[in-house]
Design a protein around this motif. Structure first.
Motif, mmCIF file in Angstrom:
data_model
loop_
_atom_site.group_PDB
_atom_site.id
_atom_site.type_symbol
_atom_site.label_atom_id
_atom_site.label_comp_id
_atom_site.label_asym_id
_atom_site.label_seq_id
_atom_site.Cartn_x
_atom_site.Cartn_y
_atom_site.Cartn_z
ATOM 1 N N SER A 69 0.837 -1.200 0.000
ATOM 2 C CA SER A 69 0.000 0.000 0.000
ATOM 3 C C SER A 69 0.876 1.256 0.000
ATOM 4 C CB SER A 69 -0.911 0.011 1.226
ATOM 5 O OG SER A 69 -0.148 0.245 2.402
ATOM 6 N N GLU A 70 0.251 2.390 -0.225
ATOM 7 C CA GLU A 70 0.981 3.665 -0.241
ATOM 8 C C GLU A 70 1.583 3.996 1.119
ATOM 9 O OE1 GLU A 70 -1.507 6.735 -1.836
ATOM 10 O OE2 GLU A 70 -1.670 5.737 -3.771
ATOM 11 N N GLU A 71 1.046 3.410 2.169
ATOM 12 C CA GLU A 71 1.579 3.648 3.512
ATOM 13 C C GLU A 71 2.948 2.990 3.705
ATOM 14 O OE1 GLU A 71 0.108 3.353 8.145
ATOM 15 O OE2 GLU A 71 -0.841 2.037 6.683
ATOM 16 N N TRP A 72 3.224 1.907 2.956
ATOM 17 C CA TRP A 72 4.435 1.128 3.149
ATOM 18 C C TRP A 72 5.390 1.138 1.975
ATOM 19 C CZ3 TRP A 72 5.834 -1.464 7.615
ATOM 20 C CH2 TRP A 72 4.893 -1.458 8.643
ATOM 21 N N THR A 73 4.934 1.484 0.781
ATOM 22 C CA THR A 73 5.750 1.370 -0.418
ATOM 23 C C THR A 73 5.669 2.639 -1.252
ATOM 24 O OG1 THR A 73 5.305 -0.996 -0.485
ATOM 25 C CG2 THR A 73 6.148 -0.019 -2.490
ATOM 26 N N ILE A 74 6.816 3.110 -1.691
ATOM 27 C CA ILE A 74 6.852 4.261 -2.593
ATOM 28 C C ILE A 74 6.450 3.778 -3.973
ATOM 29 C CG2 ILE A 74 8.338 5.965 -3.712
ATOM 30 C CD1 ILE A 74 10.076 5.908 -1.177
ATOM 31 N N LYS A 75 5.441 4.419 -4.526
ATOM 32 C CA LYS A 75 4.998 4.067 -5.866
ATOM 33 C C LYS A 75 5.727 4.953 -6.857
ATOM 34 C CE LYS A 75 1.860 1.247 -4.342
ATOM 35 N NZ LYS A 75 2.006 -0.152 -4.353
ATOM 36 N N GLU A 76 6.435 4.323 -7.759
ATOM 37 C CA GLU A 76 7.176 5.081 -8.764
ATOM 38 C C GLU A 76 6.277 5.371 -9.959
ATOM 39 O OE1 GLU A 76 10.998 3.613 -9.839
ATOM 40 O OE2 GLU A 76 11.297 2.731 -7.864
ATOM 41 N N ASN A 77 6.422 6.546 -10.489
ATOM 42 C CA ASN A 77 5.689 6.912 -11.688
ATOM 43 C C ASN A 77 6.461 6.367 -12.878
ATOM 44 O OD1 ASN A 77 4.195 7.983 -13.707
ATOM 45 N ND2 ASN A 77 4.481 10.130 -13.113
#
Length: 77
Positions: free
Chosen positions: A64-72
């Motif tokens: 989830s966004e709370e635990w993992t940086i989402k790369e564009n």
């Protein structure tokens, strides 16, 4: 193997030192532990939820966004 997610505040209140290498939420307020590592501190009436290592729920939490940086991954050619 089971895991638990607790807040860093909970750790401080229960005398648990968070290892530097422990996986933490991006904001640093939560940490994941092997359940057996902190089982002596968890009380029977504790409301700490445990997750099986291969459960879909744990997988969703850790991705989830709370635990993992989402790369564009927007590749303009």
């Amino acid at each position: 193997m089971k895991y638990v997610i607790v807040t860093t505040e909970w750790c401080l209140n229960h005398g648990i030192i968070i290892p530097i290498e422990a996986r933490k939420s991006l904001d640093g307020t939560k940490v994941i532990f092997h359940e057996e590592l902190i089982s002596p501190v968890i009380r029977e009436r504790s409301e700490i939820k445990s997750y099986l290592w291969d459960s879909e729920e744990l997988h969703e939490i850790l991705n989830s966004e709370e635990w993992t940086i989402k790369e564009n991954l927007n590749y303009d050619i």
